[in-house]
Design a protein around this motif. Sequence first.
Motif, PDB file in Angstrom:
ATOM      1  N   ASP A  25       0.954  -1.020  -0.171  1.00 33.19           N
ATOM      2  CA  ASP A  25       0.186   0.010  -0.047  1.00 33.19           C
ATOM      3  C   ASP A  25       1.030   1.141   0.068  1.00 33.19           C
ATOM      4  N   ASN A  26       1.149   2.128  -1.082  1.00 34.12           N
ATOM      5  CA  ASN A  26       2.166   3.018  -1.291  1.00 34.12           C
ATOM      6  C   ASN A  26       1.480   4.326  -0.260  1.00 34.12           C
ATOM      7  N   LEU A  53      -5.717 -13.511   3.284  1.00 34.56           N
ATOM      8  CA  LEU A  53      -7.039 -13.229   2.902  1.00 34.56           C
ATOM      9  C   LEU A  53      -7.610 -13.798   1.542  1.00 34.56           C
ATOM     10  N   SER A  54      -6.472 -13.703   0.623  1.00 39.11           N
ATOM     11  CA  SER A  54      -6.394 -14.287  -0.655  1.00 39.11           C
ATOM     12  C   SER A  54      -6.371 -15.826  -0.809  1.00 39.11           C
ATOM     13  N   GLY A  55      -6.087 -16.513   0.432  1.00 38.31           N
ATOM     14  CA  GLY A  55      -6.179 -18.045   0.415  1.00 38.31           C
ATOM     15  C   GLY A  55      -4.828 -18.640   0.381  1.00 38.31           C
ATOM     16  N   TYR A  56      -3.828 -17.860   0.515  1.00 38.88           N
ATOM     17  CA  TYR A  56      -2.518 -18.394   0.517  1.00 38.88           C
ATOM     18  C   TYR A  56      -2.002 -18.203   1.794  1.00 38.88           C
ATOM     19  N   ARG A  57      -0.833 -18.770   2.145  1.00 36.19           N
ATOM     20  CA  ARG A  57      -0.010 -18.761   3.435  1.00 36.19           C
ATOM     21  C   ARG A  57       1.132 -18.026   3.576  1.00 36.19           C
ATOM     22  N   VAL A  58       1.526 -17.482   4.799  1.00 34.23           N
ATOM     23  CA  VAL A  58       2.820 -17.037   4.817  1.00 34.23           C
ATOM     24  C   VAL A  58       3.335 -17.803   5.949  1.00 34.23           C
ATOM     25  N   VAL A  59       4.519 -18.419   5.712  1.00 36.56           N
ATOM     26  CA  VAL A  59       5.321 -19.372   6.328  1.00 36.56           C
ATOM     27  C   VAL A  59       6.906 -19.016   7.043  1.00 36.56           C
ATOM     28  N   PHE A  60       7.091 -19.224   7.959  1.00 37.93           N
ATOM     29  CA  PHE A  60       8.423 -19.103   8.582  1.00 37.93           C
ATOM     30  C   PHE A  60       9.380 -20.452   8.041  1.00 37.93           C
ATOM     31  N   TYR A  93      -1.310   1.154  11.912  1.00 44.52           N
ATOM     32  CA  TYR A  93      -1.893   0.171  12.767  1.00 44.52           C
ATOM     33  C   TYR A  93      -3.227   0.114  12.311  1.00 44.52           C
ATOM     34  N   ILE A  94      -4.020   1.510  12.666  1.00 44.44           N
ATOM     35  CA  ILE A  94      -5.506   1.703  12.447  1.00 44.44           C
ATOM     36  C   ILE A  94      -5.819   1.304  11.007  1.00 44.44           C
ATOM     37  N   ILE A  95      -5.089   1.787  10.007  1.00 40.04           N
ATOM     38  CA  ILE A  95      -5.385   1.707   8.676  1.00 40.04           C
ATOM     39  C   ILE A  95      -5.683   0.160   8.340  1.00 40.04           C
ATOM     40  N   THR A  96      -4.725  -0.575   8.828  1.00 37.29           N
ATOM     41  CA  THR A  96      -4.438  -2.210   8.803  1.00 37.29           C
ATOM     42  C   THR A  96      -5.516  -2.739   9.087  1.00 37.29           C
ATOM     43  N   LEU A  97      -6.052  -2.462  10.556  1.00 34.83           N
ATOM     44  CA  LEU A  97      -7.209  -3.118  11.074  1.00 34.83           C
ATOM     45  C   LEU A  97      -8.748  -2.829  10.264  1.00 34.83           C
ATOM     46  N   ILE A  98      -8.743  -1.456   9.696  1.00 36.52           N
ATOM     47  CA  ILE A  98      -9.773  -1.182   9.303  1.00 36.52           C
ATOM     48  C   ILE A  98      -9.957  -1.896   7.676  1.00 36.52           C
ATOM     49  N   LYS A  99      -8.820  -2.161   7.042  1.00 36.00           N
ATOM     50  CA  LYS A  99      -8.790  -2.575   5.643  1.00 36.00           C
ATOM     51  C   LYS A  99      -9.295  -4.099   5.889  1.00 36.00           C
ATOM     52  N   ASN A 100      -8.669  -5.005   6.724  1.00 34.35           N
ATOM     53  CA  ASN A 100      -8.393  -6.334   6.642  1.00 34.35           C
ATOM     54  C   ASN A 100      -9.465  -7.186   7.406  1.00 34.35           C
ATOM     55  N   LEU A 101      -9.954  -6.615   8.713  1.00 36.09           N
ATOM     56  CA  LEU A 101     -10.888  -7.229   9.522  1.00 36.09           C
ATOM     57  C   LEU A 101     -12.436  -7.427   8.980  1.00 36.09           C
ATOM     58  N   GLU A 102     -12.717  -8.493   9.443  1.00 36.49           N
ATOM     59  CA  GLU A 102     -14.184  -8.659   9.128  1.00 36.49           C
ATOM     60  C   GLU A 102     -14.960  -7.586   9.653  1.00 36.49           C
ATOM     61  N   LEU A 103     -16.308  -7.240   9.298  1.00 35.41           N
ATOM     62  CA  LEU A 103     -16.933  -6.282  10.120  1.00 35.41           C
ATOM     63  C   LEU A 103     -17.200  -6.592  11.457  1.00 35.41           C
ATOM     64  N   MET A 110     -12.034   3.540   3.986  1.00 36.98           N
ATOM     65  CA  MET A 110     -12.916   3.000   3.585  1.00 36.98           C
ATOM     66  C   MET A 110     -13.031   2.120   1.995  1.00 36.98           C
ATOM     67  N   ALA A 111     -12.482   3.045   1.104  1.00 41.27           N
ATOM     68  CA  ALA A 111     -12.389   2.579  -0.262  1.00 41.27           C
ATOM     69  C   ALA A 111     -11.294   1.267  -0.183  1.00 41.27           C
ATOM     70  N   LYS A 112     -10.307   1.409   0.728  1.00 42.27           N
ATOM     71  CA  LYS A 112      -9.323   0.532   0.680  1.00 42.27           C
ATOM     72  C   LYS A 112      -9.782  -0.705   1.472  1.00 42.27           C
ATOM     73  N   ARG A 113     -10.659  -0.668   2.333  1.00 39.61           N
ATOM     74  CA  ARG A 113     -11.433  -1.801   2.813  1.00 39.61           C
ATOM     75  C   ARG A 113     -12.278  -2.567   1.842  1.00 39.61           C
ATOM     76  N   LYS A 114     -13.017  -1.551   1.296  1.00 40.48           N
ATOM     77  CA  LYS A 114     -14.016  -2.271   0.064  1.00 40.48           C
ATOM     78  C   LYS A 114     -13.375  -3.027  -0.840  1.00 40.48           C
ATOM     79  N   LYS A 115     -12.210  -2.450  -1.190  1.00 40.67           N
ATOM     80  CA  LYS A 115     -11.387  -3.433  -2.298  1.00 40.67           C
ATOM     81  C   LYS A 115     -10.865  -4.750  -1.813  1.00 40.67           C
ATOM     82  N   VAL A 116     -10.143  -4.595  -0.623  1.00 44.57           N
ATOM     83  CA  VAL A 116      -9.977  -5.771   0.189  1.00 44.57           C
ATOM     84  C   VAL A 116     -11.125  -6.904   0.390  1.00 44.57           C
ATOM     85  N   GLN A 117     -12.219  -6.361   0.849  1.00 46.47           N
ATOM     86  CA  GLN A 117     -13.100  -7.396   1.273  1.00 46.47           C
ATOM     87  C   GLN A 117     -13.794  -7.788   0.014  1.00 46.47           C
TER      88      GLN A 117
END
Length: 203
Positions: free
Chosen positions: A40-41, A58-65, A101-111, A159-166
């Motif tokens: 996110d620029n 969220l896209s169905g893939y994994r992040v692994v260590f 931190y706040i942007i990230t939560l708003i964008k990605n969490l379920e309502l 909210m526009a970012k959130r809409k795109k993600v969701q």
Amino acid sequence: ERSKRKKDTGQFDKITDIFSAKSAASIIRRDIFNAIGGFDNDFYMYLEETDLSWRVWLSGYRVVFIPRAVVYHAFGSAKKELKSEVYYPKYVVRYYGCRNYIITLIKNLELKNLIKILPLHIFAWCIIAFFFSLKAKFQDCYYVVKGIGWNIFNLRIVMAKRKKVQKEIRTVPDKFIMQRVLSKEKLSSYLKKIFIYTCAQQT
């Protein structure tokens, strides 16, 4: 911070699902990176890799260590207090940290989870700002308040970012991700983090 200040006794020798990878120590498939919109620029720095990793999940893939990978990275050190172009000024740490931190939560969490988590999160930032003011760190307090305020005055953008993600990226519910990577911490651990953030010499 799975191993911060912990003795390595082999507990991190397995390939493990993690919520987020540090961008300075990660590799991502190009097709996935492009499909989820890349970094996110608007973030500039702080939380940009967390936001990216969250969208990977969220896209169905994994992040692994990967335990055999070795990376050296100056992370959150007291050296960032030095007046050097290499390290970040407090403005960047306080303002962008809080804001992103706040942007990230708003964008990605379920309502339903956003309604539960976001108010607590903002309340925690208010506590941090309050502690800064008690310590007469008024500039730090201002940066945190400014980070909260940015999200209020730019809510339409967020909210526009959130809409795109969701609508375009999410393929799995929060529960699926939380079951795989969420670790529960005691309230005392969060209070300790707030104390360190506001009272310690580190940025």
